[in-house]
Design a protein around this motif. Sequence first.
Motif, mmCIF file in Angstrom:
data_model
loop_
_atom_site.group_PDB
_atom_site.id
_atom_site.type_symbol
_atom_site.label_atom_id
_atom_site.label_comp_id
_atom_site.label_asym_id
_atom_site.label_seq_id
_atom_site.Cartn_x
_atom_site.Cartn_y
_atom_site.Cartn_z
ATOM 1 N N LYS A 1 5.314 8.212 -15.654
ATOM 2 C CA LYS A 1 6.005 9.099 -14.704
ATOM 3 C C LYS A 1 5.386 8.996 -13.308
ATOM 4 C CE LYS A 1 9.036 11.482 -17.141
ATOM 5 N NZ LYS A 1 10.443 11.510 -16.809
ATOM 6 N N LEU A 2 4.057 8.999 -13.250
ATOM 7 C CA LEU A 2 3.372 8.901 -11.957
ATOM 8 C C LEU A 2 3.674 7.577 -11.274
ATOM 9 C CD1 LEU A 2 -0.073 10.397 -12.973
ATOM 10 C CD2 LEU A 2 1.465 11.350 -11.250
ATOM 11 N N ARG A 3 3.658 6.498 -12.023
ATOM 12 C CA ARG A 3 3.933 5.178 -11.440
ATOM 13 C C ARG A 3 5.368 5.101 -10.910
ATOM 14 N NH1 ARG A 3 -1.037 3.162 -10.699
ATOM 15 N NH2 ARG A 3 -2.164 2.844 -12.624
ATOM 16 N N ALA A 4 6.308 5.652 -11.659
ATOM 17 C CA ALA A 4 7.704 5.634 -11.221
ATOM 18 C C ALA A 4 7.882 6.444 -9.935
ATOM 19 C CB ALA A 4 8.612 6.179 -12.321
ATOM 20 N N LYS A 5 7.282 7.612 -9.875
ATOM 21 C CA LYS A 5 7.385 8.456 -8.684
ATOM 22 C C LYS A 5 6.681 7.798 -7.508
ATOM 23 C CE LYS A 5 9.190 11.935 -8.279
ATOM 24 N NZ LYS A 5 10.557 12.201 -7.758
ATOM 25 N N GLN A 6 5.561 7.143 -7.778
ATOM 26 C CA GLN A 6 4.829 6.442 -6.727
ATOM 27 C C GLN A 6 5.720 5.384 -6.077
ATOM 28 O OE1 GLN A 6 1.825 3.869 -8.204
ATOM 29 N NE2 GLN A 6 1.056 3.327 -6.190
ATOM 30 N N GLU A 7 6.438 4.626 -6.885
ATOM 31 C CA GLU A 7 7.328 3.598 -6.347
ATOM 32 C C GLU A 7 8.424 4.213 -5.495
ATOM 33 O OE1 GLU A 7 8.760 0.909 -9.341
ATOM 34 O OE2 GLU A 7 6.745 0.625 -10.145
ATOM 35 N N GLN A 8 8.948 5.358 -5.912
ATOM 36 C CA GLN A 8 9.994 6.033 -5.146
ATOM 37 C C GLN A 8 9.478 6.498 -3.789
ATOM 38 O OE1 GLN A 8 11.249 9.269 -7.607
ATOM 39 N NE2 GLN A 8 12.592 8.007 -8.874
ATOM 40 N N LEU A 9 8.241 6.938 -3.736
ATOM 41 C CA LEU A 9 7.692 7.538 -2.520
ATOM 42 C C LEU A 9 6.968 6.544 -1.614
ATOM 43 C CD1 LEU A 9 6.218 10.794 -4.052
ATOM 44 C CD2 LEU A 9 8.253 10.590 -2.637
ATOM 45 N N PHE A 10 6.820 5.314 -2.046
ATOM 46 C CA PHE A 10 6.009 4.357 -1.317
ATOM 47 C C PHE A 10 6.443 4.207 0.139
ATOM 48 C CE2 PHE A 10 4.613 0.081 -0.083
ATOM 49 C CZ PHE A 10 3.258 0.229 -0.308
ATOM 50 N N SER B 1 8.654 6.346 1.914
ATOM 51 C CA SER B 1 8.819 7.606 2.647
ATOM 52 C C SER B 1 7.523 8.391 2.827
ATOM 53 C CB SER B 1 9.857 8.487 1.950
ATOM 54 O OG SER B 1 9.417 8.843 0.655
ATOM 55 N N ASP B 2 6.610 8.312 1.874
ATOM 56 C CA ASP B 2 5.364 9.080 1.953
ATOM 57 C C ASP B 2 4.225 8.279 1.324
ATOM 58 O OD1 ASP B 2 3.396 10.999 2.125
ATOM 59 O OD2 ASP B 2 4.606 12.606 1.255
ATOM 60 N N PRO B 3 3.697 7.305 2.063
ATOM 61 C CA PRO B 3 2.671 6.429 1.482
ATOM 62 C C PRO B 3 1.390 7.155 1.076
ATOM 63 C CG PRO B 3 3.005 5.933 3.812
ATOM 64 C CD PRO B 3 4.037 6.932 3.419
ATOM 65 N N GLU B 4 1.044 8.241 1.760
ATOM 66 C CA GLU B 4 -0.168 8.979 1.380
ATOM 67 C C GLU B 4 -0.008 9.634 0.020
ATOM 68 O OE1 GLU B 4 -1.381 11.661 4.461
ATOM 69 O OE2 GLU B 4 -1.620 10.051 5.918
ATOM 70 N N LEU B 5 1.146 10.242 -0.206
ATOM 71 C CA LEU B 5 1.405 10.844 -1.514
ATOM 72 C C LEU B 5 1.492 9.771 -2.587
ATOM 73 C CD1 LEU B 5 1.907 13.287 -3.266
ATOM 74 C CD2 LEU B 5 4.322 13.210 -2.587
ATOM 75 N N ALA B 6 2.093 8.644 -2.263
ATOM 76 C CA ALA B 6 2.175 7.537 -3.215
ATOM 77 C C ALA B 6 0.764 7.076 -3.600
ATOM 78 C CB ALA B 6 2.981 6.384 -2.625
#
Length: 64
Positions: free
Chosen positions: A20-29, A31-36
């Motif tokens: 789940k974390l990896r999938a969300k990281q890819e989505q946010l890469f 738009s929000d690289p710090e959160l990713a």
Amino acid sequence: MPSLAQMNGSLHIHQFYIGKLRAKQEQLFESDPELAQLLDNVAEVLSEHVVALADEIADLEYED
């Protein structure tokens, strides 16, 4: 000490949330690289737990 079934359950939960974390990281890469990056760090910590947990499970299975 937790039972083998509990440890296996914990292992699967860890793996689920890492996915789940990896999938969300890819989505946010984009738009929000710090959160990713933060999500990547959390996934790495969980991955370390998975390795340790898998080793413990293997040891318990070997003993039985």
